[in-house]
Scaffold this active site. Sequence first.
Site, PDB file in Angstrom:
ATOM      1  N   SER A 206       1.008  -1.155  -0.057  1.00  0.00           N
ATOM      2  CA  SER A 206      -0.188   0.138   0.009  1.00  0.00           C
ATOM      3  C   SER A 206       0.958   1.016   0.088  1.00  0.00           C
ATOM      4  CB  SER A 206      -0.807   0.203   1.062  1.00  0.00           C
ATOM      5  OG  SER A 206      -1.555  -1.260   1.388  1.00  0.00           O
TER       6      SER A 206
HETATM    7  N1  SAH Z   1      -0.617  -5.218   3.865  1.00  0.00           N
HETATM    8  C1  SAH Z   1       0.278  -5.483   2.803  1.00  0.00           C
HETATM    9  C2  SAH Z   1      -0.576  -5.146   1.405  1.00  0.00           C
HETATM   10  C3  SAH Z   1      -1.331  -6.226   1.007  1.00  0.00           C
HETATM   11  S1  SAH Z   1      -2.157  -6.195  -0.304  1.00  0.00           S
HETATM   12  C4  SAH Z   1       1.738  -4.793   2.850  1.00  0.00           C
HETATM   13  O1  SAH Z   1       1.976  -4.118   3.466  1.00  0.00           O
HETATM   14  O2  SAH Z   1       2.268  -5.083   1.735  1.00  0.00           O
HETATM   15  C5  SAH Z   1      -3.516  -7.277   0.108  1.00  0.00           C
HETATM   16  C6  SAH Z   1      -2.942  -8.654   0.157  1.00  0.00           C
HETATM   17  O3  SAH Z   1      -4.113  -9.495   0.751  1.00  0.00           O
HETATM   18  C7  SAH Z   1      -2.476  -9.335  -1.071  1.00  0.00           C
HETATM   19  O4  SAH Z   1      -1.149  -9.805  -0.504  1.00  0.00           O
HETATM   20  C8  SAH Z   1      -3.645 -10.388  -1.194  1.00  0.00           C
HETATM   21  O5  SAH Z   1      -2.759 -11.654  -1.286  1.00  0.00           O
HETATM   22  C9  SAH Z   1      -4.068 -10.632   0.330  1.00  0.00           C
HETATM   23  N2  SAH Z   1      -5.354 -11.409   0.497  1.00  0.00           N
HETATM   24  C10 SAH Z   1      -6.284 -11.193  -0.541  1.00  0.00           C
HETATM   25  N3  SAH Z   1      -7.364 -11.893  -0.063  1.00  0.00           N
HETATM   26  C11 SAH Z   1      -7.327 -12.365   1.151  1.00  0.00           C
HETATM   27  C12 SAH Z   1      -7.926 -13.360   1.863  1.00  0.00           C
HETATM   28  N4  SAH Z   1      -8.959 -13.872   1.789  1.00  0.00           N
HETATM   29  N5  SAH Z   1      -6.959 -13.844   2.749  1.00  0.00           N
HETATM   30  C13 SAH Z   1      -5.972 -13.354   3.314  1.00  0.00           C
HETATM   31  N6  SAH Z   1      -5.337 -12.600   2.477  1.00  0.00           N
HETATM   32  C14 SAH Z   1      -5.740 -12.003   1.286  1.00  0.00           C
END
Ligand code: SAH
Length: 249
Positions: free
Chosen positions: A101
């Site tokens: 993000s």
């Molecule tokens: N917090 C992260 C940004 C993540 S982007 C950072 O600091 O880099 C969102 C993430 O959510 C992605 O990696 C995606 O694979 C994950 N995601 C999507 N659906 C999900 C689910 N149902 N359970 C767990 N993770 C999930």
Amino acid sequence: MAGASLQPEIMKKIHKKKKKLLLAIIFVLVLYPVYSGREEGKFARERESMVKNQIETRGIIDPQVLRAMRKVRRHLFVPERLRRLAYIDSPLPIGYKQTISQPFIVAYMTEAAQLKNGDRVLEIGTGSGYQAAVLAEIVDHVYTIEIVKELADSALEKLKKFGYYNVTVKWGDGYKGWPEHAPFDAIIVTASPSEVPEELVKQLKVGGRMVVPIGSFFQELYLIERTESGIQKNKLVPVRFVPMIHPEE
Ligand code: SAH
């Protein structure tokens, strides 16, 4: 007599090899630390300017959040080829169609969760592990769930390497939360479901806060507080997150 003329040749070769080895040792012991120290210095200046120009000027004031954003080395959580962009005002791709993000959003969500030092926090969507590291600078323990196995593995490896022993990473489905460690003081969801995930609300303490983007194309960030009598839902700002995946999709 041929043997007699070969010897100086061999000696020359040995000298050459020694020279190479010596140069390699000088590089490792002297030049590389100087080089990487200069790199770290450059990133530290960029990080400071990120906090001042992208985060403080947009109204983030929680000293704990600002301290964590100043401390966590974001460039170590982005893919190596994008390191030079680590401190720009933007999300960045981390592979598997996912993103780390935008720094301001990380700070904004962290502040909105109103964290205290002793808190236990659940993060959904570990991704690069950056948000988890920011949280881990503030609270007692972070539990974080990631649905893409490769991302869960690499985040775990990084977080360990950088000494974040108060983060536990799980490869799994975030919609289910982590009942074994519930209830949580705060839950931060970093992918966007289309509705508030009920199971996650159940895993909040009374008085606990959840920060979650809701929607598909148009999304709003919400602060959801669990009270004695139910939940209180407050709309914060429009946002754009990757969708929260249903594992059967
Ligand atoms: N917090 C992260 C940004 C993540 S982007 C950072 O600091 O880099 C969102 C993430 O959510 C992605 O990696 C995606 O694979 C994950 N995601 C999507 N659906 C999900 C689910 N149902 N359970 C767990 N993770 C999930």
